[in-house]
Design a protein around this motif. Structure first.
Motif, PDB file in Angstrom:
ATOM      1  N   ASP A 116       0.809  -1.221   0.000  1.00  0.00           N
ATOM      2  CA  ASP A 116       0.000   0.000   0.000  1.00  0.00           C
ATOM      3  C   ASP A 116       0.845   1.275   0.000  1.00  0.00           C
ATOM      4  OD1 ASP A 116      -2.255  -1.572  -0.052  1.00  0.00           O
ATOM      5  OD2 ASP A 116      -2.850  -1.172   2.024  1.00  0.00           O
ATOM      6  N   ASP A 117       2.080   1.222   0.498  1.00  0.00           N
ATOM      7  CA  ASP A 117       2.937   2.404   0.559  1.00  0.00           C
ATOM      8  C   ASP A 117       3.796   2.599  -0.691  1.00  0.00           C
ATOM      9  OD1 ASP A 117       4.449   0.091   1.203  1.00  0.00           O
ATOM     10  OD2 ASP A 117       5.974   1.319   2.172  1.00  0.00           O
ATOM     11  N   VAL A 118       3.743   1.669  -1.643  1.00  0.00           N
ATOM     12  CA  VAL A 118       4.565   1.769  -2.855  1.00  0.00           C
ATOM     13  C   VAL A 118       3.972   2.826  -3.779  1.00  0.00           C
ATOM     14  CG1 VAL A 118       5.360   0.531  -4.914  1.00  0.00           C
ATOM     15  CG2 VAL A 118       5.349  -0.620  -2.685  1.00  0.00           C
ATOM     16  N   ARG A 119       4.845   3.717  -4.274  1.00  0.00           N
ATOM     17  CA  ARG A 119       4.377   4.795  -5.149  1.00  0.00           C
ATOM     18  C   ARG A 119       4.075   4.267  -6.542  1.00  0.00           C
ATOM     19  NH1 ARG A 119       8.834   9.061  -4.608  1.00  0.00           N
ATOM     20  NH2 ARG A 119       8.114   9.406  -6.716  1.00  0.00           N
ATOM     21  N   ILE A 120       2.904   4.640  -7.043  1.00  0.00           N
ATOM     22  CA  ILE A 120       2.430   4.236  -8.365  1.00  0.00           C
ATOM     23  C   ILE A 120       2.602   5.423  -9.324  1.00  0.00           C
ATOM     24  CG2 ILE A 120       0.400   3.460  -9.668  1.00  0.00           C
ATOM     25  CD1 ILE A 120       1.449   1.438  -7.652  1.00  0.00           C
ATOM     26  N   ALA A 121       3.014   5.129 -10.557  1.00  0.00           N
ATOM     27  CA  ALA A 121       3.184   6.178 -11.567  1.00  0.00           C
ATOM     28  C   ALA A 121       1.841   6.797 -11.915  1.00  0.00           C
ATOM     29  CB  ALA A 121       3.829   5.585 -12.818  1.00  0.00           C
ATOM     30  N   ASP A 122       1.859   8.075 -12.245  1.00  0.00           N
ATOM     31  CA  ASP A 122       0.635   8.794 -12.605  1.00  0.00           C
ATOM     32  C   ASP A 122      -0.069   8.176 -13.808  1.00  0.00           C
ATOM     33  OD1 ASP A 122       0.940  10.601 -10.558  1.00  0.00           O
ATOM     34  OD2 ASP A 122       1.937  12.095 -11.806  1.00  0.00           O
ATOM     35  N   ARG A 123       0.710   7.567 -14.713  1.00  0.00           N
ATOM     36  CA  ARG A 123       0.112   7.020 -15.940  1.00  0.00           C
ATOM     37  C   ARG A 123      -0.573   5.678 -15.712  1.00  0.00           C
ATOM     38  NH1 ARG A 123       5.399   6.735 -16.335  1.00  0.00           N
ATOM     39  NH2 ARG A 123       5.575   8.665 -17.480  1.00  0.00           N
ATOM     40  N   ALA A 124      -0.542   5.167 -14.483  1.00  0.00           N
ATOM     41  CA  ALA A 124      -1.167   3.878 -14.190  1.00  0.00           C
ATOM     42  C   ALA A 124      -2.686   3.996 -14.308  1.00  0.00           C
ATOM     43  CB  ALA A 124      -0.772   3.411 -12.794  1.00  0.00           C
TER      44      ALA A 124
END
Length: 165
Positions: free
Chosen positions: A98-106
């Motif tokens: 849950d704390d892993v950053r996801i790219a905006d384009r996801a």
């Protein structure tokens, strides 16, 4: 000299440990939360259609989440993302990412922020092969970073190139 099946398996693993591979993380949504696994077996298959493949163990939790039509993300890790590779290579509790950053384009599938490259794809075919399954996916989007050094895996340890690509 007779070679036992155990000896052959050990030697087989040793031989493939010599093959340097880029490190990727295959991700998807599981119950609305980020899930995935580290993979060094991601391969380009064809240009028409745009298709990639990866292999997944049939005993992994990830295997049970993948079905034809599933959306997946593939993030090609940069040399600074070793910790992410280690995390996704380990068995973890539901919600542990849950704390892993996801790219905006996801959009269709989660993609890890800061990776050298991103691919989203749809699973189109799953081919059982021994204790793994070959997962064929049709690419729906691709994005490459403008610079950075890749995270590599060889001889059971991580490496990076001395120069930036």
């Amino acid at each position: 000299m007779t070679t036992t099946p155990e000896d052959l398996t050990r030697t087989f693993k040793e031989v493939f440990s010599q093959l340097a591979s880029g490190v990727c993380v295959v991700t998807f949504w599981r119950g609305g939360r980020l899930h995935g696994f580290t993979a060094t077996s991601v391969t380009s298959v064809s240009l028409r259609p745009l298709r990639v493949l990866f292999c997944v163990s049939q005993t992994s939790e990830s295997y049970s989440c993948l079905t034809p039509g599933s959306g997946i993300g593939i993030s090609i890790l940069n040399a600074e993302q070793r910790a992410l590779s280690d995390r996704f290579a380990s068995k973890v509790a539901f919600g542990a990412y849950d704390d892993v950053r996801i790219a905006d384009r996801a959009q269709q599938a989660p993609l890890l922020d800061g990776a050298l490259g991103h691919i989203t794809a749809l699973v189109v075919e799953m081919i059982p092969s021994g204790d793994h399954t070959i997962v064929l996916c049709d690419v729906t989007s691709a994005h490459a970073a403008s610079d950075g050094a890749p995270l590599l895996y060889c001889r059971r340890t991580y490496h990076s190139l001395r120069h930036r690509i």
